[in-house]
Design an enzyme around this catalytic site. Structure first.
Site, PDB file in Angstrom:
ATOM      1  N   HIS A   1     -76.844  -8.074 -31.698  1.00  0.00           N
ATOM      2  CA  HIS A   1     -78.164  -7.570 -32.093  1.00  0.00           C
ATOM      3  C   HIS A   1     -78.001  -6.394 -33.064  1.00  0.00           C
ATOM      4  O   HIS A   1     -78.753  -6.272 -34.036  1.00  0.00           O
ATOM      5  CB  HIS A   1     -78.944  -7.088 -30.869  1.00  0.00           C
TER       6      HIS A   1
ATOM      7  N   LYS B   1     -75.643 -17.256 -34.420  1.00  0.00           N
ATOM      8  CA  LYS B   1     -75.298 -17.637 -33.044  1.00  0.00           C
ATOM      9  C   LYS B   1     -76.275 -18.703 -32.541  1.00  0.00           C
ATOM     10  O   LYS B   1     -75.886 -19.659 -31.893  1.00  0.00           O
ATOM     11  CB  LYS B   1     -75.343 -16.376 -32.173  1.00  0.00           C
TER      12      LYS B   1
ATOM     13  N   HIS C   1     -76.685  -5.972 -27.615  1.00  0.00           N
ATOM     14  CA  HIS C   1     -75.235  -5.834 -27.769  1.00  0.00           C
ATOM     15  C   HIS C   1     -74.918  -5.774 -29.259  1.00  0.00           C
ATOM     16  O   HIS C   1     -75.840  -5.754 -30.098  1.00  0.00           O
ATOM     17  CB  HIS C   1     -74.513  -6.985 -27.062  1.00  0.00           C
TER      18      HIS C   1
ATOM     19  N   GLN D   1     -82.095 -22.362 -33.924  1.00  0.00           N
ATOM     20  CA  GLN D   1     -83.257 -21.474 -34.013  1.00  0.00           C
ATOM     21  C   GLN D   1     -83.444 -20.971 -35.447  1.00  0.00           C
ATOM     22  O   GLN D   1     -84.561 -20.950 -35.973  1.00  0.00           O
ATOM     23  CB  GLN D   1     -83.072 -20.296 -33.065  1.00  0.00           C
TER      24      GLN D   1
ATOM     25  N   GLY E   1     -79.688 -14.350 -35.909  1.00  0.00           N
ATOM     26  CA  GLY E   1     -78.254 -14.581 -35.852  1.00  0.00           C
ATOM     27  C   GLY E   1     -77.908 -16.051 -36.005  1.00  0.00           C
ATOM     28  O   GLY E   1     -78.629 -16.926 -35.509  1.00  0.00           O
TER      29      GLY E   1
ATOM     30  N   ARG F   1     -76.246 -13.319 -21.999  1.00  0.00           N
ATOM     31  CA  ARG F   1     -75.956 -14.155 -20.827  1.00  0.00           C
ATOM     32  C   ARG F   1     -74.492 -14.070 -20.389  1.00  0.00           C
ATOM     33  O   ARG F   1     -74.159 -14.550 -19.303  1.00  0.00           O
ATOM     34  CB  ARG F   1     -76.337 -15.616 -21.103  1.00  0.00           C
TER      35      ARG F   1
END
Ligand code: AMP
Length: 282
Positions: free
Chosen positions: A37, A149, A34, A153, A147, A187
């Site tokens: 990315h 987001k 999307h 991570q 990201g 998701r």
């Protein structure tokens, strides 16, 4: 643009690029691409001569009761989107290409993975660190794009690269949102109409947190409590966590006396969504 399935093909292509003196950027993804990315691919295309996108739903980072089987996949769509944003090669391996039957080496991290999503997803970051290390070894990029987001991570990958002396620059990119504020996510496709509306509670509650901070509040308990009260006003929402942590160590803090990350995971129906803000971005 090439779509390749094997490690050997990636290595062969990158070797050729290297021989021509070209720089290489890597954008690791689980596909179903999307605009979030796409923004990473844009950044890599801007900074590097060649861009590789990995498109791999990594079984190792899913827990036994998580959504590995139902995770959305659409390689044709991914190919079109990636190419339109300047990707030069998509690496789309089968799980067997990445993990042979005798696979037994893992990259594991303590401390940073023991908070936030690491608490609710115990095997997740071991899977992430292992697959990202493998991708780094396969592609050997100059730079890799992640990201904000997935803020934990990003911190974990930065820490891994530092701990293990990987010679790769890690670039963190801003969260891309829908026009109504919902952070874009593969998701989000799980949400029905009512849940899609309810999911706005994540970004709306974070806005409340930001405005309290702008008004000078530095007590993390107070900020978290205001955010939680807002989320609890939405009947379809169930809080997994709302926490404020140090951006580097991912350990909880009590006062906003250093750069901090305010992060949340919230179930909307059965779908677990994450969102966050960094205090330095307010
Ligand atoms: P995923 O395919 O969900 O594993 O994500 C692949 C990469 O895209 C990760 O570095 C994510 O943080 C990043 N990403 C996913 N959604 C967004 C978004 N809405 N904005 C910016 N980056 C994102």
């Amino acid at each position: 643009m090439k779509v390749v399935k094997t490690i050997a093909e990636v290595r062969e292509q990158v070797k050729q690029w290297r021989a021509e003196g070209l720089t290489v950027g890597l954008v690791p993804t689980m596909g179903y691409l999307h605009e979030g990315h796409a923004s990473l691919i844009d950044a890599s295309h801007r900074d590097n001569d060649r861009t590789v996108v990995s498109d791999f739903v990594n079984p190792m980072q899913f827990g036994p009761t998580e959504d590995l089987e139902s995770y959305p996949r659409d390689l044709k769509h991914d190919t079109e989107l990636a190419e339109a944003h300047g990707c030069d090669m998509i690496f789309n391996p089968e799980p067997e290409e990445m993990y042979n039957k005798n696979f037994s080496s893992f990259v594991d991290m303590t401390v940073l993975t023991e908070e936030l999503c690491g608490l609710s997803r115990p095997v997740h970051f071991r899977g992430v660190c292992t697959v990202v290390s493998k991708l780094f070894n396969i592609v050997k990029p100059d730079r890799a794009y992640f990201g904000k987001k997935d803020a934990q991570q990003l911190a974990v990958i930065r820490h891994m690269v530092d701990d293990l002396n990987m010679d790769i620059e890690i670039i963190g990119c801003p969260i891309i949102r829908e026009s109504d504020g919902l952070a874009k996510s593969s998701r989000n496709t799980y949400l029905n109409d009512n849940e899609r509306k309810a999911a706005l509670i994540l970004s709306q509650s974070l806005e409340i947190g930001k405005s309290i901070i702008k008004n000078g509040v530095t007590d993390c308990k107070e900020i978290i409590s205001a955010i939680k009260t807002k989320i609890e006003s939405e009947p379809l929402a169930k809080i997994d966590y709302v926490k404020i942590v140090d951006v580097e160590t991912i350990q909880q803090i009590e006062k906003l006396d250093r750069p901090a990350l305010c992060a949340m995971a919230v179930y909307i129906g059965k779908t677990r969504l994450i969102d966050n803000f960094f205090t330095e971005d307010i």
